[in-house]
Design a protein around this motif. Structure first.
Motif, PDB file in Angstrom:
ATOM      1  N   SER A 245       0.832  -1.213   0.000  1.00 29.88           N
ATOM      2  CA  SER A 245       0.000   0.000   0.000  1.00 29.88           C
ATOM      3  C   SER A 245       0.862   1.257   0.000  1.00 29.88           C
ATOM      4  N   VAL A 246       2.025   1.178   0.618  1.00 30.72           N
ATOM      5  CA  VAL A 246       2.971   2.295   0.557  1.00 30.72           C
ATOM      6  C   VAL A 246       3.450   2.495  -0.871  1.00 30.72           C
ATOM      7  N   ILE A 247       3.872   1.410  -1.490  1.00 34.48           N
ATOM      8  CA  ILE A 247       4.389   1.479  -2.864  1.00 34.48           C
ATOM      9  C   ILE A 247       3.320   2.020  -3.818  1.00 34.48           C
ATOM     10  N   SER A 248       2.125   1.458  -3.727  1.00 33.01           N
ATOM     11  CA  SER A 248       1.039   1.864  -4.627  1.00 33.01           C
ATOM     12  C   SER A 248       0.614   3.309  -4.376  1.00 33.01           C
ATOM     13  N   GLY A 249       0.654   3.719  -3.117  1.00 34.29           N
ATOM     14  CA  GLY A 249       0.220   5.072  -2.770  1.00 34.29           C
ATOM     15  C   GLY A 249       1.189   6.157  -3.185  1.00 34.29           C
ATOM     16  N   LEU A 250       2.407   5.786  -3.562  1.00 36.99           N
ATOM     17  CA  LEU A 250       3.407   6.768  -3.995  1.00 36.99           C
ATOM     18  C   LEU A 250       3.318   7.073  -5.487  1.00 36.99           C
ATOM     19  N   ASP A 251       2.304   6.518  -6.145  1.00 31.91           N
ATOM     20  CA  ASP A 251       2.065   6.813  -7.560  1.00 31.91           C
ATOM     21  C   ASP A 251       1.635   8.274  -7.705  1.00 31.91           C
ATOM     22  N   GLU A 252       2.395   9.054  -8.451  1.00 27.16           N
ATOM     23  CA  GLU A 252       2.112  10.490  -8.561  1.00 27.16           C
ATOM     24  C   GLU A 252       0.816  10.789  -9.309  1.00 27.16           C
ATOM     25  N   THR A 253       0.293   9.805 -10.055  1.00 24.25           N
ATOM     26  CA  THR A 253      -0.954  10.026 -10.804  1.00 24.25           C
ATOM     27  C   THR A 253      -2.196   9.667  -9.989  1.00 24.25           C
ATOM     28  N   LEU A 254      -2.004   9.186  -8.778  1.00 30.67           N
ATOM     29  CA  LEU A 254      -3.114   8.738  -7.944  1.00 30.67           C
ATOM     30  C   LEU A 254      -4.041   9.906  -7.594  1.00 30.67           C
TER      31      LEU A 254
END
Length: 299
Positions: free
Chosen positions: A55-64
């Protein structure tokens, strides 16, 4: 000594008398209660930690971006500042705050998270533990074990007070998560069981009275940034306790005081979006923008 999770003092005494860490006695008892092996229970907790990490990795997506448009992209922005050496308060703190934002932003985008102890406070524990794991190259085993200590603290708080914003305000959510994270961090850095208790107490005292006032009733504003505050608070509480600084008010008394404060708190400040930031002109404007002209009940 069989744990009943009625008090933090019970955890401290059980660990001290058995010359074990709180995490060890919790793991052993949970295995017995579930009629499973220690290895199986540990594997389940490890799986939860892996979800936290993802969830940390996925949440660091700048397009989120969340469906409401209220959140997304902040974690990536702070992470970039840390990587470029543009933040001002150290690599560890910068990374921890960005991770707290990442998990909660991912939650707002319907991503898979671990509600520890709740979805609204899901960023504090992952951010605290993963950031120190990365910073100090700590064994994954130590981090996973610390989650048993965090869980035990959470069970006591849930039993004696509350972990729900609708019942106790945000002190019960982010405050509890911060106390759980502080306890886990203290054990990771070889704090005694009493230090674990003190770190829990200090973290809860620092968030006493924190209200739950989500703008538009969504778990985004101010919830996401409160998770960032929660991890910083966990670091502070653990640092103080590990230095041998005691909480003047024992953890169990702090928990009961938190319950009393929650009971005294107005319902408008307990997840109803009728008070606090949710009722500000900007909060109401955003609510109408998302849900329509008659949506805001806070004005």
């Amino acid at each position: 000594m069989r744990l009943k999770y009625n008090t933090v003092e019970e955890l401290v005494e059980a660990a001290a008398s058995s010359h074990k860490k709180i995490s060890e006695i919790v793991l052993e008892q949970q295995a017995g209660d579930m009629e499973s092996t220690i290895e199986e229970v540990y594997a389940t907790m490890e799986s939860s930690f892996d979800v936290m990490r993802q969830s940390v990795i996925s949440g660091l997506d700048e397009t989120l971006r969340s469906p409401s448009g209220l959140s997304g992209g902040s974690a990536a922005k702070l992470k970039k500042a840390v990587e470029e050496g543009k933040n001002h308060y150290g690599h560890l703190l910068g990374n921890a705050i960005s991770m707290a934002l990442a998990v909660t932003e991912f939650n707002s985008c319907m991503g898979k998270i671990v509600a520890a102890p709740t979805a609204g406070s899901c960023g504090v524990i992952p951010a605290a533990l993963i950031s120190v794991m990365d910073e100090y190259d700590l064994p994954k085993h130590d981090i996973v074990m610390s989650l048993f200590t965090a869980s035990a603290i959470g069970m006591v708080i849930a039993k004696c007070a509350s972990i729900a914003g609708a019942e106790g305000g945000c002190q019960a959510e982010v405050g509890s998560a911060s106390a759980m994270a502080a306890a886990a961090l203290t054990e990771i850095f070889d704090g005694t069981p009493q230090m674990v208790s003190d770190s829990c107490a200090i973290a809860l005292k620092n968030t006493m009275g924190l209200v739950c006032d989500p703008v538009a009733g969504l778990v985004e504003v101010p919830c996401i940034k409160r998770n960032a505050m929660g991890v910083a608070n966990a670091f502070t509480a653990s640092e103080l306790a590990c230095a041998g600084i005691k909480s003047v008010i024992p953890a169990d008394e702090v928990i009961l005081a938190m319950r009393q404060v929650g009971q005294l708190m107005s319902t408008s400040l307990k997840e109803t979006a009728e008070g606090g930031l949710a009722a500000t002109p900007t909060g109401c404007r955003l609510c109408r923008q998302i849900f329509g002209p008659e949506a805001c009940s806070g004005e």
